[in-house]
Each structure stands twice: as structure tokens, then as C-alpha cells.
Enzyme design. Structure first.
Site, PDB file in Angstrom:
ATOM      1  N   ARG A 100      25.805  33.551  42.884  1.00 40.04           N
ATOM      2  CA  ARG A 100      27.033  33.094  41.607  1.00 40.04           C
ATOM      3  C   ARG A 100      27.033  31.488  41.382  1.00 40.04           C
ATOM      4  O   ARG A 100      26.806  30.935  41.781  1.00 40.04           O
ATOM      5  CB  ARG A 100      28.478  33.461  43.176  1.00 40.04           C
ATOM      6  CG  ARG A 100      30.011  31.992  41.994  1.00 40.04           C
ATOM      7  CD  ARG A 100      31.231  32.539  42.926  1.00 40.04           C
ATOM      8  NE  ARG A 100      31.277  33.751  42.552  1.00 40.04           N
ATOM      9  CZ  ARG A 100      32.691  33.862  43.079  1.00 40.04           C
ATOM     10  NH1 ARG A 100      33.370  33.801  43.103  1.00 40.04           N
ATOM     11  NH2 ARG A 100      32.798  35.384  42.459  1.00 40.04           N
ATOM     12  N   HIS A 127      30.971  38.740  34.444  1.00 35.88           N
ATOM     13  CA  HIS A 127      31.642  38.935  36.619  1.00 35.88           C
ATOM     14  C   HIS A 127      30.957  40.876  36.796  1.00 35.88           C
ATOM     15  O   HIS A 127      32.349  41.197  37.034  1.00 35.88           O
ATOM     16  CB  HIS A 127      32.984  38.411  36.717  1.00 35.88           C
ATOM     17  CG  HIS A 127      32.839  38.538  38.077  1.00 35.88           C
ATOM     18  ND1 HIS A 127      31.865  39.025  39.099  1.00 35.88           N
ATOM     19  CD2 HIS A 127      34.056  38.610  39.130  1.00 35.88           C
ATOM     20  CE1 HIS A 127      32.546  38.392  40.133  1.00 35.88           C
ATOM     21  NE2 HIS A 127      34.186  38.441  40.458  1.00 35.88           N
ATOM     22  N   GLN A 130      32.807  42.862  40.226  1.00 40.33           N
ATOM     23  CA  GLN A 130      34.075  43.427  39.856  1.00 40.33           C
ATOM     24  C   GLN A 130      34.466  43.786  38.945  1.00 40.33           C
ATOM     25  O   GLN A 130      34.870  45.391  39.983  1.00 40.33           O
ATOM     26  CB  GLN A 130      34.616  41.928  39.473  1.00 40.33           C
ATOM     27  CG  GLN A 130      36.115  41.503  39.360  1.00 40.33           C
ATOM     28  CD  GLN A 130      36.373  41.442  40.148  1.00 40.33           C
ATOM     29  OE1 GLN A 130      36.701  40.712  41.374  1.00 40.33           O
ATOM     30  NE2 GLN A 130      37.773  42.751  40.737  1.00 40.33           N
ATOM     31  N   ASP A 219      44.262  38.347  34.247  1.00 41.60           N
ATOM     32  CA  ASP A 219      42.490  37.257  35.238  1.00 41.60           C
ATOM     33  C   ASP A 219      43.859  35.552  35.507  1.00 41.60           C
ATOM     34  O   ASP A 219      44.581  35.265  34.676  1.00 41.60           O
ATOM     35  CB  ASP A 219      41.470  37.166  34.714  1.00 41.60           C
ATOM     36  CG  ASP A 219      40.664  36.264  35.690  1.00 41.60           C
ATOM     37  OD1 ASP A 219      41.211  35.762  37.058  1.00 41.60           O
ATOM     38  OD2 ASP A 219      39.462  36.546  35.308  1.00 41.60           O
ATOM     39  N   CYS A 259      42.426  40.368  39.443  1.00 47.57           N
ATOM     40  CA  CYS A 259      40.469  40.500  40.469  1.00 47.57           C
ATOM     41  C   CYS A 259      41.014  39.479  41.812  1.00 47.57           C
ATOM     42  O   CYS A 259      40.091  39.472  42.504  1.00 47.57           O
ATOM     43  CB  CYS A 259      39.005  39.783  39.192  1.00 47.57           C
ATOM     44  SG  CYS A 259      40.026  38.666  38.501  1.00 47.57           S
ATOM     45  N   ARG A 287      35.440  46.289  46.245  1.00 51.42           N
ATOM     46  CA  ARG A 287      34.275  45.578  46.075  1.00 51.42           C
ATOM     47  C   ARG A 287      33.137  45.351  46.992  1.00 51.42           C
ATOM     48  O   ARG A 287      32.249  45.439  46.902  1.00 51.42           O
ATOM     49  CB  ARG A 287      34.636  44.064  46.249  1.00 51.42           C
ATOM     50  CG  ARG A 287      35.606  43.226  45.014  1.00 51.42           C
ATOM     51  CD  ARG A 287      34.528  42.978  43.670  1.00 51.42           C
ATOM     52  NE  ARG A 287      33.917  42.367  43.406  1.00 51.42           N
ATOM     53  CZ  ARG A 287      33.864  41.058  43.837  1.00 51.42           C
ATOM     54  NH1 ARG A 287      34.740  40.125  43.068  1.00 51.42           N
ATOM     55  NH2 ARG A 287      32.302  40.394  43.630  1.00 51.42           N
TER      56      ARG A 287
HETATM   57  N1   CP Z   1      37.633  38.559  42.672  1.00 54.82           N
HETATM   58  C1   CP Z   1      36.081  37.806  43.524  1.00 54.82           C
HETATM   59  O1   CP Z   1      35.086  37.361  43.099  1.00 54.82           O
HETATM   60  O2   CP Z   1      37.087  36.687  44.144  1.00 54.82           O
HETATM   61  P1   CP Z   1      36.190  35.440  44.596  1.00 54.82           P
HETATM   62  O3   CP Z   1      36.327  34.293  43.859  1.00 54.82           O
HETATM   63  O4   CP Z   1      37.037  35.093  45.914  1.00 54.82           O
HETATM   64  O5   CP Z   1      34.554  35.622  45.472  1.00 54.82           O
HETATM   65  N1  NVA Z   2      37.945  34.366  35.432  1.00 56.79           N
HETATM   66  C1  NVA Z   2      37.700  34.028  36.686  1.00 56.79           C
HETATM   67  C2  NVA Z   2      37.639  34.672  38.044  1.00 56.79           C
HETATM   68  C3  NVA Z   2      37.213  34.677  39.492  1.00 56.79           C
HETATM   69  C4  NVA Z   2      37.226  35.269  40.444  1.00 56.79           C
HETATM   70  C5  NVA Z   2      37.072  32.850  37.083  1.00 56.79           C
HETATM   71  O1  NVA Z   2      35.922  32.855  36.979  1.00 56.79           O
HETATM   72  O2  NVA Z   2      37.172  31.857  37.724  1.00 56.79           O
END
Ligand code: CP
Ligand code: NVA
Length: 300
Positions: A100, A127, A130, A219, A259, A287
Site C-alpha cells: 500500500r 485500489h 477493493q 467513498d 469501501c 476483501r
Molecule cells: N477499504 C480499505 O481498503 O480499507 P483500509 O484502508 O482500512 O484497508
Molecule cells: N479513497 C480512499 C480509499 C480508502 C480505502 C483512500 O485512498 O483513502
């Protein structure tokens, strides 16, 4: 040759469908050997996480493997040492990397030099895990993805961009309801439109975007790494809040997705998040199942 999963478009439609079937088999426990026995997955987090971290770590354990949680400060990717060197070293120790990060290009560089599969666990651009899980949830709830109207309301962010990628692999109506200043990535949008598999409509009117939708998705207005832009985004996106009033424009049997994490009272109200259309926690659970399937697919 090793394979990576950095974007939904790294898989063909056929491979995505196989991944869904594998995830459903794993979910129904039809399939419970330990395919990751003696395998280690490095889980690198340059941003915080609840769902991605826990679902990967639990999933790796359920498949008989071992996960390593590595923070950005510790690994110092591109700072303490080059991404090339880190990729080469990690390839000698572990069997797969989940990362990440902020900059998508850094993840591409890591994958380019790693000799093991790399999975994108979220970048500023995409993502993919997701939206793979979300597609699985839609399949479970609606029995199909094809032909549905999926309305994404809010910031044209990494999740919106991944929906555009998904639209090239299936045939559905994708509406993105956002402001002119918060549109999704232009090149991803153009590629998706050019692919021609789905009907894609960008709308600056929330009512038009949500009208008769089967799936309503939202989101946060300001993603991780963009929190300083929150006030500005809030001003631009406030009319796209998914609340009871707006939801009445969607189909009566629509499902509402997010999400998570959610900022309740901003992009979504409690009434909708806790209401009868919401599938947000089923979505979160998926997930786990989809990522186990993605890992097995990359290992096979
Ligand atoms: N939806 C998602 O990826 O959540 P986190 O940021 O908690 O991993
Ligand atoms: N768009 C959000 C998704 C979190 C899972 C972010 O990148 O923070």
C-alpha cells in the site's frame, strides 16, 4: 514468468471470473488445503489500514502461509535504499509482496524489479483489490454485473479509477457523479471509454448520476494523503452526499456500497449506511475471500 496484480486490467475477463469462482469456493470452504504452506508474504504499508491489513494477514494465515507487516518508516522505500535494491532483496526472502503506497509509479517500479508477484493494496491512483471484492459482492447480491447501472458518487479517486478499469472487463453502465474539479484520472477515463465494453457517463448532477441505479457507491471526499484538501473537496462534493433524499432517485432494490472507512455525515449519512440497502459490511468481508483467490491465482 511471475505475474503481478497492480490493476484490474492485469487480469483478463476470464481470469477475473476464475478468481470470483475461486473466492466463492474459498468462502464456502469447499477448498481448504494450505496452498501457501512454507510461503511468506511481505505486507508493506506506507499508509494506514484496517481492512486491507487484517484481511491480507488473516487470509494468508488461513491459506497456511506467514505474513510480515512492514511499515514505511522501517523499509524506507526509495529513501533508505533504492526501490530496485529493496525489490531484489525482498525477492530473496519472501514469496510475494503486497504493498500500500502513495505513488503508483513506485509500486510499478517495485513490481518491475521484483522476481516475485506484487499485489497493489492501494495507491493514490488505484485500489484494485477493493473493486474486485466489490464486484464479487454485486454478483452475490444481484446475481450479475452485466447490464447493471453502477453509480459512483463523490471524488474521482483511486476507487473511481478502479471502477473505470473494471468497466473495460465487463459490460455495465458506469456513472460517475462528481464535480468538474474532482474528475477521475483522464487517461484511465479515456482508455475505459475507448475500450467500449461499458457505457460510461460522467455527470456533474447528483440526481442524474444516481437515477435508477442498481448499485450506489461512495467513498470519502478526501483520500489518504489528501486530507489537507478536505475543505476544498467538501465544498465541491457536498451535493453528492448519499442521503435518504438522493437515494430515492435510485432503483427501489438498489444496494449501497462504500469501501470504508466512511466519514459518516459527510459522503454518506447514518440513515443510508445503516439502512436496508446498505451492504457495506458484506463488502468488507469479501476483501478476505477475493484476496485469498488473487494470491492463489498469482501463485499458480
Ligand atoms: N477499504 C480499505 O481498503 O480499507 P483500509 O484502508 O482500512 O484497508
Ligand atoms: N479513497 C480512499 C480509499 C480508502 C480505502 C483512500 O485512498 O483513502
Amino acid at each position: 514468468m511471475k505475474r503481478d496484480f497492480l490493476a484490474i486490467t492485469d487480469f483478463t475477463t476470464e481470469q477475473i471470473k476464475q478468481t470470483f469462482q475461486l473466492a466463492l469456493d474459498l468462502k464456502s470452504k469447499k477448498f481448504v488445503p494450505f496452498p501457501l504452506k512454507d510461503k511468506t508474504v511481505a505486507c508493506i504499508f506506507l499508509k494506514p489500514s484496517l481492512r486491507t491489513r487484517v484481511s491480507f494477514e488473516v487470509g494468508i494465515g488461513q491459506l497456511g502461509g506467514r505474513s510480515l507487516y512492514i511499515t514505511g518508516e522501517e523499509i524506507g522505500l526509495g529513501k533508505r535504499e533504492s526501490i530496485y535494491d529493496a525489490a531484489k532483496v525482498l525477492s530473496r526472502f519472501v514469496d510475494m509482496i503486497m504493498i500500500r503506497a502513495f505513488d503508483h509509479k513506485e509500486v510499478e517500479e517495485l513490481a518491475q524489479h521484483a522476481e516475485i508477484p506484487v499485489i497493489n493494496g492501494l495507491t493514490d491512483l488505484l485500489h484494485p483489490c477493493q473493486v474486485m471484492g466489490d464486484l464479487l459482492t454485486i454478483l452475490e447480491k444481484k446475481g450479475r454485473v452485466e447490464g447493471l447501472t453502477i453509480a459512483f458518487l463523490g471524488d474521482g479517486n483511486n476507487v473511481a479509477n478502479s471502477w473505470l478499469n473494471a468497466s473495460t472487463r465487463f459490460s455495465f453502465n458506469l456513472r460517475i457523479g462528481t464535480s468538474p474539479e474532482t474528475k477521475p484520472d483522464q487517461s484511465i477515463l479515456e482508455r475505459a471509454q475507448k475500450a467500449g465494453s461499458s457505457q460510461i457517463k460522467l455527470s456533474f448532477d447528483p440526481k442524474e448520476a444516481i437515477k435508477d441505479a442498481d448499485v450506489v457507491y461512495t467513498d470519502v471526499w478526501a483520500s489518504m494523503g489528501q486530507k489537507h484538501l478536505f475543505e476544498q473537496k467538501k465544498r465541491l462534493l457536498k451535493d453528492f452526499q448519499v442521503n435518504g433524499d438522493l437515494l430515492r432517485q435510485a432503483k427501489e432494490d438498489c444496494i449501497v456500497m462504500h469501501c470504508l472507512p466512511a466519514n459518516r455525515g459527510e459522503e454518506i449519512t447514518d440513515e443510508v449506511m445503516d439502512g436496508p440497502h446498505s451492504v457495506v459490511f458484506d463488502q468488507a468481508e469479501n476483501r478476505l475471500h477475493i484476496q485469498k483467490a488473487i494470491m492463489l491465482k498469482l501463485m499458480s
